[in-house]
Every structure is written in structure tokens, then in C-alpha cells.
Design an enzyme around this catalytic site. Structure first.
Site, PDB file in Angstrom:
ATOM      1  N   HIS A 181      -4.495   2.298  32.556  1.00 36.40           N
ATOM      2  CA  HIS A 181      -5.155   3.059  33.615  1.00 36.40           C
ATOM      3  C   HIS A 181      -6.281   2.305  34.323  1.00 36.40           C
ATOM      4  CE1 HIS A 181      -8.732   3.754  31.133  1.00 36.40           C
ATOM      5  NE2 HIS A 181      -7.883   3.787  30.129  1.00 36.40           N
TER       6      HIS A 181
ATOM      7  N   HIS B  16       0.937 -12.364  38.050  1.00 31.94           N
ATOM      8  CA  HIS B  16       2.179 -12.233  37.273  1.00 31.94           C
ATOM      9  C   HIS B  16       1.801 -11.799  35.855  1.00 31.94           C
ATOM     10  CE1 HIS B  16       6.193 -14.355  35.894  1.00 31.94           C
ATOM     11  NE2 HIS B  16       6.005 -13.208  35.268  1.00 31.94           N
TER      12      HIS B  16
END
Ligand code: COA
Length: 203
Positions: A132, A141
Site C-alpha cells: 500500500h 522494474h
């Protein structure tokens, strides 16, 4: 309405993105790759080199190349392009205050929690977890099975290696490489290569 899609990069990542495009019901026209020895991949043609992209003005493009700096160079060289955002049907992506930048790729089994901001042309690779309120800047990446805790910040073009973990509330500057299996427990403010548990600078 289905989209016509061209994948830049006829390698392993390209094949994974092809699978997502096909399963989404979109039309894969083929690949572009600067290696002239590549003629087809997974039954789809290599249509030409990357410089040929403007021959398909109606297509959506996605840069399926793992190295963030290379992805950035190619995407920035095509400011006119429409970008395809590839999300595997098995990814669990929260709709609650989560945003995904264009051209990003979210692979199978990935989990993206509420409040996450994903920049443009990011890769969230197979089985990655992004918790979150985390922010991933453009071209980040997150490799296979790598994970971030909540409230993490990862700067532009940083590459989180296979199975690496980033503790909650950690900030990592742009242009870092976190080695496979690294565990980041402190903020990283200098670009470089970081490895180990806890992660330390290799160079
Ligand atoms: C960190 C990394 C970039 C270093 O690569 P490199 O510069 O070629 O480094 P080397 O292989 O020469 O290793 C240098 C030293 O670091 C060590 N090392 C390399 N990677 C390491 C890692 N992930 N964790 C701990 N130590 C590592 C090596 O054992 C070596 O130690 P030594 O000098 O005592 O022998 C690379 O090993 C790595 O982990 N890449 C991530 C790959 C990945 O996740 N790809 C994503 C695909 S989706």
C-alpha cells in the site's frame, strides 16, 4: 474495442507480454527488434527494427525490455507513440487509489495494493508484490517475486532484483540495481549496485 499492438523487444520479456496481449483479446501485429537475425517469436513476425515504428501510426506499442535504462531510451525516442499497458488477467490490482502509468507491464500473479502509484513503462514481474501507498517512478522494474512493504518510494529506473525485499517506509533513489535476494533496511541515497542481507553497496 480491441487494440492493435506491437511489442518492442523480441526476447523473453516480449514473449511474456505477447501472452498478456493475446489473453486480453487484443491483436498482436508482431515485434520490433534491432537484431536483424530475429524473424519471428511465438509464431508472430518481427516486423522490422525499432526505427521502423512510425510505419504503424495506429498501433499501440509496449517496450518489453527488462533493463530500465534501455527501456527509457527507447520510450523517450518515441514521443508520438500510443503506449499499451499490459496487465495479466491473474494479477490482483487494487482499484482503490492505485494508478498505473501508460506502457507499464504487470505480469501474472502480481499483487498491487491500494494507494500505489506506478509510473510509466514500469515492469512488475511475475509474482511481485507492491504494498500500500508505495510509489514506483517511471521505468522501475520489480523483478520476479520481489516485494516492497507499504509506503516505499523507488526512484526512476531503479531495478529491484529477483526475490529482493524492501522494508516498509524505505526510500531508494533513482538508477540503483538491487541484487537478487537483497533485503533493503535503510534508505538508499546514492545510485549504485546493492546486494545482500542487509543490502550494502557492491559498487
Ligand atoms: C547484483 C548483480 C547485478 C551483480 O552482478 P555483477 O556486477 O556481474 O557481479 P558479480 O557476479 O561479478 O559479483 C561480484 C560479487 O558480488 C557477489 N554477488 C553478486 N550478486 C549478488 C547477490 N545478488 N547477492 C549477494 N552477493 C552477490 C558475488 O558473489 C561476487 O562476490 P565475490 O567478489 O566475493 O566473488 C547480480 O549478481 C544480480 O543479482 N542481478 C540481479 C538479476 C535479476 O534479478 N534479474 C532480474 C530478472 S527478472
Amino acid at each position: 474495442m480491441h487494440k492493435k499492438v506491437i511489442i518492442i523487444g523480441a526476447g523473453g520479456h516480449g514473449k511474456v507480454i505477447a501472452d498478456i496481449v493475446i489473453n486480453a483479446g487484443d491483436e498482436l501485429l508482431g515485434f520490433l527488434d534491432d537484431d536483424s537475425e530475429k524473424t519471428s517469436l511465438a509464431g508472430f513476425p518481427v516486423l522490422g527494427s525499432i526505427a521502423d515504428a512510425s510505419r504503424w501510426p495506429d498501433a499501440y506499442f509496449v517496450v518489453a525490455i527488462g533493463e530500465p535504462a534501455v527501456r527509457e531510451r527507447i520510450a523517450e525516442s518515441m514521443p508520438w507513440a500510443k503506449w499499451y499497458t499490459a496487465i495479466h488477467s491473474s494479477a490482483i490490482v487494487s482499484n482503490l487509489e492505485t494508478t498505473i502509468g501508460e506502457g507499464s507491464m504487470i505480469m501474472a500473479g502480481t499483487i498491487v495494493s491500494p494507494g500505489v502509484t506506478i509510473g510509466r513503462h514500469c515492469i512488475l514481474n511475475t509474482g511481485a508484490i507492491v504494498e500500500h501507498n508505495t510509489v514506483l517512478e517511471d521505468y522501475v522494474h520489480v523483478s520476479v517475486a520481489a516485494k516492497t512493504g507499504g509506503e516505499v518510494f523507488i526512484g526512476k529506473s531503479t531495478w529491484v532484483g529477483i526475490g529482493a525485499s524492501v522494508n516498509n517506509c524505505i526510500s531508494i533513489c533513482p538508477d540503483c540495481m538491487l541484487g537478487a535476494g537483497a533485503v533493503v533496511v535503510k534508505n538508499i541515497t546514492d545510485p549504485g549496485v546493492y546486494c545482500g542481507v542487509p543490502a550494502r553497496k557492491l559498487r
